[in-house]
Design a protein around this motif. Structure first.
Motif, PDB file in Angstrom:
ATOM      1  N   ARG A 123       0.838  -1.203   0.000  1.00 14.45           N
ATOM      2  CA  ARG A 123       0.000   0.000   0.000  1.00 14.45           C
ATOM      3  C   ARG A 123       0.869   1.246   0.000  1.00 14.45           C
ATOM      4  O   ARG A 123       1.977   1.253   0.543  1.00 14.45           O
ATOM      5  CB  ARG A 123      -0.926  -0.005   1.218  1.00 14.45           C
ATOM      6  CG  ARG A 123      -1.857  -1.204   1.284  1.00 14.45           C
ATOM      7  CD  ARG A 123      -2.694  -1.190   2.553  1.00 14.45           C
ATOM      8  NE  ARG A 123      -3.621  -0.063   2.557  1.00 14.45           N
ATOM      9  CZ  ARG A 123      -4.439   0.206   3.581  1.00 14.45           C
ATOM     10  NH1 ARG A 123      -4.396  -0.550   4.685  1.00 14.45           N
ATOM     11  NH2 ARG A 123      -5.255   1.228   3.522  1.00 14.45           N
ATOM     12  N   ARG A 124       0.354   2.272  -0.615  1.00 22.36           N
ATOM     13  CA  ARG A 124       1.038   3.563  -0.644  1.00 22.36           C
ATOM     14  C   ARG A 124       0.890   4.229   0.727  1.00 22.36           C
ATOM     15  O   ARG A 124      -0.178   4.184   1.342  1.00 22.36           O
ATOM     16  CB  ARG A 124       0.428   4.448  -1.729  1.00 22.36           C
ATOM     17  CG  ARG A 124       1.029   5.837  -1.848  1.00 22.36           C
ATOM     18  CD  ARG A 124       0.220   6.682  -2.823  1.00 22.36           C
ATOM     19  NE  ARG A 124       0.745   8.022  -2.942  1.00 22.36           N
ATOM     20  CZ  ARG A 124       1.577   8.423  -3.891  1.00 22.36           C
ATOM     21  NH1 ARG A 124       1.934   7.568  -4.830  1.00 22.36           N
ATOM     22  NH2 ARG A 124       2.014   9.673  -3.933  1.00 22.36           N
ATOM     23  N   ALA A 125       1.976   4.842   1.219  1.00 24.42           N
ATOM     24  CA  ALA A 125       1.957   5.515   2.522  1.00 24.42           C
ATOM     25  C   ALA A 125       2.601   6.881   2.381  1.00 24.42           C
ATOM     26  O   ALA A 125       3.595   7.044   1.667  1.00 24.42           O
ATOM     27  CB  ALA A 125       2.683   4.682   3.575  1.00 24.42           C
ATOM     28  N   THR A 126       2.047   7.863   3.068  1.00 19.63           N
ATOM     29  CA  THR A 126       2.545   9.238   3.027  1.00 19.63           C
ATOM     30  C   THR A 126       2.811   9.708   4.443  1.00 19.63           C
ATOM     31  O   THR A 126       1.983   9.517   5.342  1.00 19.63           O
ATOM     32  CB  THR A 126       1.533  10.171   2.349  1.00 19.63           C
ATOM     33  OG1 THR A 126       1.236   9.673   1.043  1.00 19.63           O
ATOM     34  CG2 THR A 126       2.090  11.584   2.233  1.00 19.63           C
ATOM     35  N   GLN A 127       3.959  10.325   4.654  1.00 20.62           N
ATOM     36  CA  GLN A 127       4.327  10.883   5.948  1.00 20.62           C
ATOM     37  C   GLN A 127       3.995  12.373   5.944  1.00 20.62           C
ATOM     38  O   GLN A 127       4.592  13.151   5.193  1.00 20.62           O
ATOM     39  CB  GLN A 127       5.812  10.665   6.234  1.00 20.62           C
ATOM     40  CG  GLN A 127       6.209  10.874   7.681  1.00 20.62           C
ATOM     41  CD  GLN A 127       7.646  10.478   7.930  1.00 20.62           C
ATOM     42  OE1 GLN A 127       8.510  10.710   7.093  1.00 20.62           O
ATOM     43  NE2 GLN A 127       7.918   9.861   9.081  1.00 20.62           N
ATOM     44  N   ALA A 128       3.028  12.742   6.772  1.00 12.65           N
ATOM     45  CA  ALA A 128       2.509  14.113   6.734  1.00 12.65           C
ATOM     46  C   ALA A 128       3.578  15.145   7.095  1.00 12.65           C
ATOM     47  O   ALA A 128       3.642  16.224   6.494  1.00 12.65           O
ATOM     48  CB  ALA A 128       1.306  14.240   7.680  1.00 12.65           C
ATOM     49  N   ALA A 129       4.446  14.833   8.046  1.00 12.35           N
ATOM     50  CA  ALA A 129       5.408  15.827   8.522  1.00 12.35           C
ATOM     51  C   ALA A 129       6.429  16.191   7.456  1.00 12.35           C
ATOM     52  O   ALA A 129       6.843  17.345   7.336  1.00 12.35           O
ATOM     53  CB  ALA A 129       6.110  15.305   9.770  1.00 12.35           C
ATOM     54  N   THR A 130       6.852  15.212   6.673  1.00 13.98           N
ATOM     55  CA  THR A 130       7.903  15.452   5.685  1.00 13.98           C
ATOM     56  C   THR A 130       7.400  15.430   4.245  1.00 13.98           C
ATOM     57  O   THR A 130       8.119  15.875   3.347  1.00 13.98           O
ATOM     58  CB  THR A 130       9.009  14.395   5.832  1.00 13.98           C
ATOM     59  OG1 THR A 130       8.454  13.089   5.581  1.00 13.98           O
ATOM     60  CG2 THR A 130       9.587  14.425   7.233  1.00 13.98           C
ATOM     61  N   GLY A 131       6.205  14.886   4.029  1.00 15.76           N
ATOM     62  CA  GLY A 131       5.701  14.760   2.662  1.00 15.76           C
ATOM     63  C   GLY A 131       6.274  13.584   1.909  1.00 15.76           C
ATOM     64  O   GLY A 131       6.017  13.419   0.705  1.00 15.76           O
ATOM     65  N   ARG A 132       7.055  12.743   2.577  1.00 14.40           N
ATOM     66  CA  ARG A 132       7.651  11.585   1.928  1.00 14.40           C
ATOM     67  C   ARG A 132       6.586  10.563   1.563  1.00 14.40           C
ATOM     68  O   ARG A 132       5.574  10.405   2.251  1.00 14.40           O
ATOM     69  CB  ARG A 132       8.686  10.922   2.829  1.00 14.40           C
ATOM     70  CG  ARG A 132       9.986  11.676   2.992  1.00 14.40           C
ATOM     71  CD  ARG A 132      10.919  10.887   3.909  1.00 14.40           C
ATOM     72  NE  ARG A 132      11.119   9.531   3.409  1.00 14.40           N
ATOM     73  CZ  ARG A 132      11.430   8.493   4.164  1.00 14.40           C
ATOM     74  NH1 ARG A 132      11.534   8.641   5.485  1.00 14.40           N
ATOM     75  NH2 ARG A 132      11.622   7.319   3.644  1.00 14.40           N
ATOM     76  N   THR A 133       6.837   9.851   0.462  1.00 15.35           N
ATOM     77  CA  THR A 133       5.954   8.782   0.018  1.00 15.35           C
ATOM     78  C   THR A 133       6.755   7.488  -0.049  1.00 15.35           C
ATOM     79  O   THR A 133       7.881   7.467  -0.567  1.00 15.35           O
ATOM     80  CB  THR A 133       5.361   9.096  -1.358  1.00 15.35           C
ATOM     81  OG1 THR A 133       4.590  10.289  -1.277  1.00 15.35           O
ATOM     82  CG2 THR A 133       4.465   7.959  -1.827  1.00 15.35           C
ATOM     83  N   ASP A 134       6.177   6.427   0.484  1.00 16.09           N
ATOM     84  CA  ASP A 134       6.834   5.126   0.431  1.00 16.09           C
ATOM     85  C   ASP A 134       5.760   4.061   0.294  1.00 16.09           C
ATOM     86  O   ASP A 134       4.550   4.377   0.276  1.00 16.09           O
ATOM     87  CB  ASP A 134       7.680   4.883   1.681  1.00 16.09           C
ATOM     88  CG  ASP A 134       8.908   4.026   1.384  1.00 16.09           C
ATOM     89  OD1 ASP A 134       8.819   3.177   0.475  1.00 16.09           O
ATOM     90  OD2 ASP A 134       9.938   4.202   2.055  1.00 16.09           O
ATOM     91  N   TYR A 135       6.187   2.810   0.220  1.00 14.49           N
ATOM     92  CA  TYR A 135       5.251   1.710  -0.024  1.00 14.49           C
ATOM     93  C   TYR A 135       5.584   0.580   0.937  1.00 14.49           C
ATOM     94  O   TYR A 135       6.722   0.096   0.990  1.00 14.49           O
ATOM     95  CB  TYR A 135       5.355   1.245  -1.487  1.00 14.49           C
ATOM     96  CG  TYR A 135       5.100   2.373  -2.454  1.00 14.49           C
ATOM     97  CD1 TYR A 135       3.803   2.672  -2.870  1.00 14.49           C
ATOM     98  CD2 TYR A 135       6.139   3.169  -2.922  1.00 14.49           C
ATOM     99  CE1 TYR A 135       3.553   3.725  -3.735  1.00 14.49           C
ATOM    100  CE2 TYR A 135       5.900   4.217  -3.785  1.00 14.49           C
ATOM    101  CZ  TYR A 135       4.613   4.492  -4.185  1.00 14.49           C
ATOM    102  OH  TYR A 135       4.373   5.539  -5.034  1.00 14.49           O
ATOM    103  N   PHE A 136       4.560   0.162   1.701  1.00 10.09           N
ATOM    104  CA  PHE A 136       4.775  -0.819   2.758  1.00 10.09           C
ATOM    105  C   PHE A 136       3.710  -1.903   2.687  1.00 10.09           C
ATOM    106  O   PHE A 136       2.576  -1.670   2.234  1.00 10.09           O
ATOM    107  CB  PHE A 136       4.703  -0.177   4.147  1.00 10.09           C
ATOM    108  CG  PHE A 136       5.679   0.940   4.371  1.00 10.09           C
ATOM    109  CD1 PHE A 136       7.042   0.694   4.387  1.00 10.09           C
ATOM    110  CD2 PHE A 136       5.250   2.245   4.572  1.00 10.09           C
ATOM    111  CE1 PHE A 136       7.946   1.710   4.602  1.00 10.09           C
ATOM    112  CE2 PHE A 136       6.144   3.267   4.784  1.00 10.09           C
ATOM    113  CZ  PHE A 136       7.504   3.001   4.794  1.00 10.09           C
ATOM    114  N   CYS A 137       4.090  -3.082   3.157  1.00  5.71           N
ATOM    115  CA  CYS A 137       3.113  -4.101   3.521  1.00  5.71           C
ATOM    116  C   CYS A 137       2.973  -4.066   5.041  1.00  5.71           C
ATOM    117  O   CYS A 137       3.753  -3.410   5.738  1.00  5.71           O
ATOM    118  CB  CYS A 137       3.547  -5.477   3.034  1.00  5.71           C
ATOM    119  SG  CYS A 137       5.075  -6.085   3.814  1.00  5.71           S
TER     120      CYS A 137
END
Length: 823
Positions: free
Chosen positions: A516-530
């Motif tokens: 699933r796509r994940a977004t970190q609100a504090a930094t705006g980073r996007t990553d993908y995790f199970c």
């Protein structure tokens, strides 16, 4: 009113002293000017320093010559004496450490000097303050130095090898920040992997530590990065920095690991550096060094502090002590987690990207560019199935290219995958290459399916064709247990080394993983995790989950891979790749040898099917030729090459060869020895087909869509070869017997005139089986003994038989009913 006052006469001795002092004061600047402008520029000072070192070859020495403050205005006597001294010293490395000129107009004089300088294994230059003050363009100096084979280092490092010894030279320029901000200087301190390396020297470590704490570096924030931890007196250098960064499982200390005897000078040095920088409390600094130190953590009403145990009474007199905790055992060896708990480490980071994000600087700023003066590129081709031989070949080619000076490795991957474990071996090895020496870029123009995607993603960057395929189903069957093992190996190996999440790369080949796509609100980073990756993270609450990317095995096209951050560039061909990375027009291609190229050609589907066609045609010719002749030889060679090439390509083994030979044996028995109902012939044909199919693929039964398509292609190829054999057979029967040279290879078919069979017509006659007919044997018919055969019926000796057919010289009989009254 006028008042007259008498001034006493001056003391003559005092007057003489003042006059002498005035003359001296006036003369000193004059003398200094004379020395600075007339004497010093014409004085050549040569000093030699011997630095203890241990090289892989005993007795080998590395000679470095440093040329500094030349301020060249002309090619005079001093410059000539300097050139003579350089030639006489025969240095391995020449370092030009700034202030070579102080006027722009002297560039041509510097060029004349450099032209006469001796050659060396490496020549390196940095800038000095006079080059800046004189306004000399850096581009002009870079062109000048490069024209003479000299590397100009401006805030970067250069790695090279001399006499088998690896050397790294770092050139630091103006580190002051801009716009009122402080600059950041990151010192990466590694333990070193050379077993023959000398231990850290306390005196030199202390000298460097004092320099890092000097007021001249007040405008620079110093950060010690310890990616592998550090021990010995290199700990002192880390303590001299404002901040220490290390991975959670790396270890800091002990500082006396290489020098067990601790003296007062060492204790004073550690205490002085720690007290000046305050990165680590002085008591903890002593605990890292001294096994006799007794340090406690004291909690008081004023806060928490670390003190030596003997100072505890003084602390109690100053404030109320709430808690006392002993710190030990000494000398301390602190893991990253423990160091952060004690306040020694603020940031835990395992990769340069994590370090850059933690320091708030651009990730590119902490990546050492191995290009230096330019890229020296080499292209390594990884094609076909990933096997142990393919992995060994790729590693050997990369090692050879780097050994010849390549600092850019383009790994061209065109593979459907193969053995996932072997792909992991190659991927893990690629991730261990030093990014400061070589940059690895995977180029996927067509496909990197299944586990081949792991090889591509283990490189520093990925460049992919817009319609190329990465990931998805492949020739290997991956069950849940195998998928879990692959995930653990990738997570603990490549993902940790690269500092990347592991979910999406593993999901490219392992079934059942939901990413699933994940977004970190504090930094705006996007990553993908199970879930298995996100839930154990300490910062999981900071990530907001979005839409599903897919369920493994995930197959991505080039544009999708770029949008997900797996690929850094979309390129449609080698020219675009060259332009994207600024590579030279000519890239050294590490091509396989003639034997490897021949193997790849023979294992290609087209050549493999042609070998089957040639082998089948040879068998056809042999069946129509008495004895073992030309056809049998051609068929034998063709099938040997076919199975040999498939064996070396990783898809065939002894099982396939045994099945093929068993099938030929059954067919020969059916045709020449035991003609019957066709059981042996049918079984032999199926064995031959099964052996050819299994030899062309790495699986037995298909378990996914990719394997089903491969099976279809294999069957289609064998069918095409069979049709080709039939066509060749027709042509051979018509053309070969009339060929002037090859007419004796195949017997000419009999003419159309009637065939005079000397055997009389026996159809309808009866006789007696003279031997057991199984189904062939002998029978006495019309008073004579004949060779006969049944249609598969078993007839015992003495039983009556009747002739039912006569085909040329072959007599076919059946059991005849006994006459009435016979038993």
């Amino acid at each position: 009113m006028t008042i007259a006052r008498r001034t006493p006469p001056a003391d003559p001795t005092r007057r003489r002293l003042l006059m002498a002092g005035g003359l001296c004061a006036a003369g000193l600047p004059t003398v200094g000017a004379i020395d600075g402008f007339l004497v010093t520029p014409h004085r050549l000072q040569v000093t030699d320093h011997a630095v203890a070192s241990r090289t892989p070859r005993p007795g080998a020495r590395l000679r470095l010559a440093q040329v500094s403050d030349l301020h060249i205005h002309r090619m005079g006597a001093v410059e000539q004496r300097l050139l003579t001294a350089l030639h006489d010293s025969r240095p391995d490395v020449i370092l030009f450490t700034g202030d070579m000129i102080d006027r722009r107009s002297d560039l041509w004089r510097l060029e004349t000097f450099l032209r006469e300088c001796p050659s060396a294994a490496q020549r390196i230059a940095i800038l000095g303050n006079w080059e800046y003050w004189a306004g000399v363009p850096r581009e002009a100096l870079e062109r000048l130095y490069r024209a003479h084979g000299i590397e100009l280092l401006v805030n970067r490092s250069l790695d090279f090898a001399v006499h088998g010894t690896r050397v790294r030279i770092t050139g630091l320029d103006d580190l002051r920040g801009r716009g009122g901000q402080r600059g950041v200087l990151v010192l990466e301190i590694r333990a070193g992997d050379d077993a023959d390396a000398l231990p850290s020297d306390f005196g030199r470590a202390l000298e460097l530590a004092r320099f890092l704490g000097d007021d001249r570096l007040a405008g620079v924030k110093t950060v010690a990065s310890l990616p592998e931890g550090v021990r010995g007196h290199a700990v002192l250098v880390a303590l001299a920095c404002e901040e220490i960064v290390m991975p959670a499982d790396a270890v800091l200390g002990p500082a006396n690991a290489e020098e067990p005897v601790v003296d007062d000078a060492m204790r004073a040095g550690y205490a002085q550096v720690a007290a000046r920088r305050r990165t680590v409390p002085p008591a903890l600094a002593l605990a890292l060094l001294d096994p006799e130190a007794r340090v406690v953590r004291v909690t008081t009403d004023a806060g928490e502090r670390f003190v030596e145990e003997r100072e505890l009474d003084a602390v109690r007199r100053e404030s109320a002590v709430l808690d006392v905790q002993a710190i030990g055992p000494t000398p301390l060896a602190l893991s990253g987690r423990r160091a952060r708990e004690l306040g020694v480490v603020r940031l835990l980071a395992a990769t340069p990207d994590e370090l850059a994000r933690g320091l708030g600087v651009a990730e590119e700023a902490l990546r050492i560019d191995p290009a230096g003066g330019g890229w020296n590129a080499a292209q390594i081709v990884v094609s076909g199935p990933i096997t142990a031989d393919a992995v060994a070949r790729a590693k050997r080619n990369v090692d050879d290219a780097v050994g010849e000076g390549a600092n850019f490795i383009c790994l061209r991957i065109d593979s459907p995958g193969g053995d996932p474990e072997q792909s992991l071996v190659l991927a893990t090895w690629l991730a261990t290459l030093d990014p400061a020496r070589v940059r690895t870029v995977a180029w996927v123009p067509r496909e990197a399916r299944a586990d081949a995607a792991l090889v591509a993603l283990a490189c520093d960057e990925l460049a992919i064709g817009p319609d190329a395929v990465i990931g998805g189903e492949g020739p290997s069957t991956i069950d849940p247990r195998r998928a879990e093992a692959l995930a653990v190996a990738w997570r603990e190996g490549v993902a940790r080394k690269r500092g990347r999440s592991w979910s999406l790369p593993v999901a490219l080949l392992a079934p059942g993983i939901v990413v699933r796509r994940a977004t970190q609100a504090a930094t705006g980073r996007t990553d993908y995790f199970c879930d298995d990756e996100l839930l154990p993270r300490e910062d999981r609450e900071t990530w907001k989950l979005g839409a599903d990317v897919g369920v493994g095995p995930i197959e991505l096209r080039g544009r999708a891979a770029e949008s997900l951050g797996l690929a850094q560039h979309l390129v449609e061909g080698l020219p675009e790749l060259v332009a994207t990375y600024g590579l030279p027009d000519t890239i050294a291609l590490r091509e396989p040898g003639w034997a490897e190229r021949l193997l790849d050609a023979l294992a290609s589907p087209g050549i493999a099917w042609l070998l089957l066609l040639v082998g089948g045609a040879g068998l056809y010719i042999e069946m129509h030729t008495p004895g073992v002749g030309f056809g049998g030889f051609v068929a034998m060679v063709a099938f040997i090459i076919y199975f040999w090439s498939q064996y070396l390509h990783g898809t065939s083994g002894w099982l396939e060869v045994m099945l093929f030979l068993a099938g030929l044996f059954c067919l020969a028995a059916e045709i020449f020895v035991l003609p019957g109902f066709g059981v042996l012939g049918l079984g032999g044909g199926l064995l031959v087909i099964a052996s050819l199919v299994l030899a062309s693929q790495s699986f037995v039964l298909p378990t996914n869509d990719y394997q089903i398509r491969q099976l279809q292609w294999s069957l289609l190829g064998i069918l095409g070869a069979a049709v080709g054999v039939a066509v060749v057979g027709v042509l051979v029967r018509r053309w070969l017997p009339r060929a002037p040279v090859l007419r004796h290879v195949l017997l000419e078919p009999p003419a159309a005139e009637p065939f005079d069979d000397p055997t009389p017509d026996l159809v309808g006659l009866e006789g007696v089986a003279a031997s057991r007919l199984v189904p062939a044997g002998k029978a006495r018919i019309d008073g004579r003994l004949h060779d006969v055969a049944t249609d598969g019926e078993l007839v015992e000796p003495g039983e009556p038989v009747r002739v039912v057919a006569q085909r040329g010289g072959r007599i076919v009989v059946r059991r005849a009913p006994r006459a009435t009254g016979e038993r």
